[in-house]
Design a protein around this motif. Structure first.
Motif, mmCIF file in Angstrom:
data_model
loop_
_atom_site.group_PDB
_atom_site.id
_atom_site.type_symbol
_atom_site.label_atom_id
_atom_site.label_comp_id
_atom_site.label_asym_id
_atom_site.label_seq_id
_atom_site.Cartn_x
_atom_site.Cartn_y
_atom_site.Cartn_z
ATOM 1 N N TRP A 153 -8.173 17.968 31.830
ATOM 2 C CA TRP A 153 -9.599 17.672 31.974
ATOM 3 C C TRP A 153 -9.871 16.752 33.159
ATOM 4 O O TRP A 153 -10.939 16.176 33.269
ATOM 5 C CB TRP A 153 -10.136 17.061 30.682
ATOM 6 N N GLN A 154 -8.879 16.606 34.034
ATOM 7 C CA GLN A 154 -9.017 15.884 35.314
ATOM 8 C C GLN A 154 -9.267 14.392 35.126
ATOM 9 O O GLN A 154 -9.835 13.739 36.009
ATOM 10 C CB GLN A 154 -10.149 16.506 36.152
ATOM 11 N N VAL A 155 -8.833 13.818 34.024
ATOM 12 C CA VAL A 155 -9.095 12.406 33.741
ATOM 13 C C VAL A 155 -8.007 11.551 34.369
ATOM 14 O O VAL A 155 -6.823 11.718 34.075
ATOM 15 C CB VAL A 155 -9.161 12.145 32.222
ATOM 16 N N ARG A 156 -8.398 10.597 35.228
ATOM 17 C CA ARG A 156 -7.447 9.671 35.847
ATOM 18 C C ARG A 156 -7.531 8.281 35.237
ATOM 19 O O ARG A 156 -6.549 7.523 35.259
ATOM 20 C CB ARG A 156 -7.733 9.589 37.349
ATOM 21 N N ALA A 157 -8.703 7.909 34.733
ATOM 22 C CA ALA A 157 -8.906 6.617 34.067
ATOM 23 C C ALA A 157 -9.994 6.798 33.024
ATOM 24 O O ALA A 157 -10.863 7.660 33.169
ATOM 25 C CB ALA A 157 -9.289 5.532 35.073
ATOM 26 N N LYS A 158 -9.946 5.981 31.962
ATOM 27 C CA LYS A 158 -10.959 6.141 30.919
ATOM 28 C C LYS A 158 -11.293 4.801 30.276
ATOM 29 O O LYS A 158 -10.480 3.881 30.231
ATOM 30 C CB LYS A 158 -10.492 7.128 29.851
ATOM 31 N N LEU A 159 -12.522 4.720 29.791
ATOM 32 C CA LEU A 159 -13.017 3.560 29.044
ATOM 33 C C LEU A 159 -13.625 4.096 27.761
ATOM 34 O O LEU A 159 -14.574 4.876 27.808
ATOM 35 C CB LEU A 159 -14.051 2.804 29.873
ATOM 36 N N LEU A 160 -13.063 3.703 26.631
ATOM 37 C CA LEU A 160 -13.418 4.298 25.343
ATOM 38 C C LEU A 160 -13.842 3.213 24.355
ATOM 39 O O LEU A 160 -13.113 2.247 24.134
ATOM 40 C CB LEU A 160 -12.209 5.080 24.816
ATOM 41 N N VAL A 161 -15.044 3.386 23.786
ATOM 42 C CA VAL A 161 -15.590 2.422 22.827
ATOM 43 C C VAL A 161 -16.054 3.180 21.578
ATOM 44 O O VAL A 161 -16.787 4.165 21.700
ATOM 45 C CB VAL A 161 -16.773 1.632 23.438
ATOM 46 N N PRO A 162 -15.634 2.743 20.387
ATOM 47 C CA PRO A 162 -16.033 3.453 19.169
ATOM 48 C C PRO A 162 -17.493 3.209 18.812
ATOM 49 O O PRO A 162 -18.061 2.156 19.123
ATOM 50 C CB PRO A 162 -15.097 2.868 18.099
ATOM 51 N N ILE A 163 -18.088 4.196 18.170
ATOM 52 C CA ILE A 163 -19.429 4.079 17.589
ATOM 53 C C ILE A 163 -19.250 4.034 16.074
ATOM 54 O O ILE A 163 -18.716 4.980 15.489
ATOM 55 C CB ILE A 163 -20.327 5.266 17.982
ATOM 56 N N LEU A 164 -19.661 2.941 15.461
ATOM 57 C CA LEU A 164 -19.468 2.762 14.026
ATOM 58 C C LEU A 164 -20.789 2.955 13.292
ATOM 59 O O LEU A 164 -21.855 2.597 13.799
ATOM 60 C CB LEU A 164 -18.908 1.367 13.730
ATOM 61 N N GLN A 165 -20.694 3.512 12.097
ATOM 62 C CA GLN A 165 -21.846 3.691 11.235
ATOM 63 C C GLN A 165 -21.429 3.313 9.829
ATOM 64 O O GLN A 165 -20.547 3.937 9.252
ATOM 65 C CB GLN A 165 -22.347 5.132 11.292
#
Length: 223
Positions: A153-165
């Protein structure tokens, strides 16, 4: 003697000018930094105002999510911003996306449980965030299958934050850098955390509206 005195005055004047120039450069740097901070704050305010406007305007979760990823991509200057929904069985789907032309689209793609295994879901369900500056360095040796997936998917860097409910993992808001690696800043992480919080509020509103609609339909069906 006159020549020596002249040289001394020139040297003193040069030193004074150099000090003044250094002070001026410092002031310019400080002002530039302050302007950048102010610009980021204005962009954040605009983003949150857009989310709040969408909530008041329609309470349609799809519109809120699409507005959010479009604004996040613009503010961060990233190649892709997505909202990824995690379902109870562990599978997931990209339900909102803003992507730079030329990179693959992930919208409405379904992904197996292996993308976010149960143990990772539990980890992110506690609010853990993940900033990866170089996915190849992070996953290439330790988890090559994940590196291959991100490479697809061509991803070189990522920033991931969860969404909580209701203290439960609902999904993620994710930023991808595809053209190069990227060192994410604390300001960018803080922005994504605030976006996640506001999406949790929007989600709660949307679920409430849906519940009220279902209740009204049951009421009408009764009569």
């Amino acid at each position: 003697q006159a020549k020596l005195e002249l040289e001394q005055r020139v040297a003193e004047r040069t030193a004074a000018l150099r000090q003044a120039n250094d002070r001026l450069q410092t002031e310019i740097g400080d002002r530039k930094q302050a302007m950048e901070v102010l610009e980021r704050q204005n962009l954040k305010s605009h983003l949150f105002a857009q989310i709040a406007f969408k909530i008041r305007q329609s309470l349609k979760l799809e519109e809120i999510l699409q507005t959010t990823v479009a604004e996040v991509q613009q503010i961060l200057g990233c190649d892709r911003a997505i909202v990824y929904r995690v379902f109870p069985n562990g599978t997931g789907r990209t339900i909102a996306e803003a992507v730079t032309p030329g990179y693959r689209r992930l919208l409405n793609w379904d992904f197996p449980e292996e993308i976010f295994p149960v143990e990772y879901q539990q980890l992110y369900g506690r609010g853990t965030v993940r900033a990866v500056a170089d996915v190849q360095a992070a996953y290439g040796t330790a988890t090559p299958c994940l590196w291959e997936f991100l490479q697809e998917w061509q991803v070189r860097a990522k920033l991931l934050v969860p969404i909580l409910q209701n203290e439960t993992l609902w999904g993620f808001v994710i930023a991808h850098q595809c053209g190069s690696t990227r060192q994410w800043t604390d300001d960018e992480l803080d922005l994504m955390l605030q976006v996640s919080d506001r999406l949790s509020v929007a989600l709660a509103h949307a679920l409430l509206v849906e519940a009220l609609g279902n209740s009204e339909r049951r009421f009408r069906a009764t009569f």
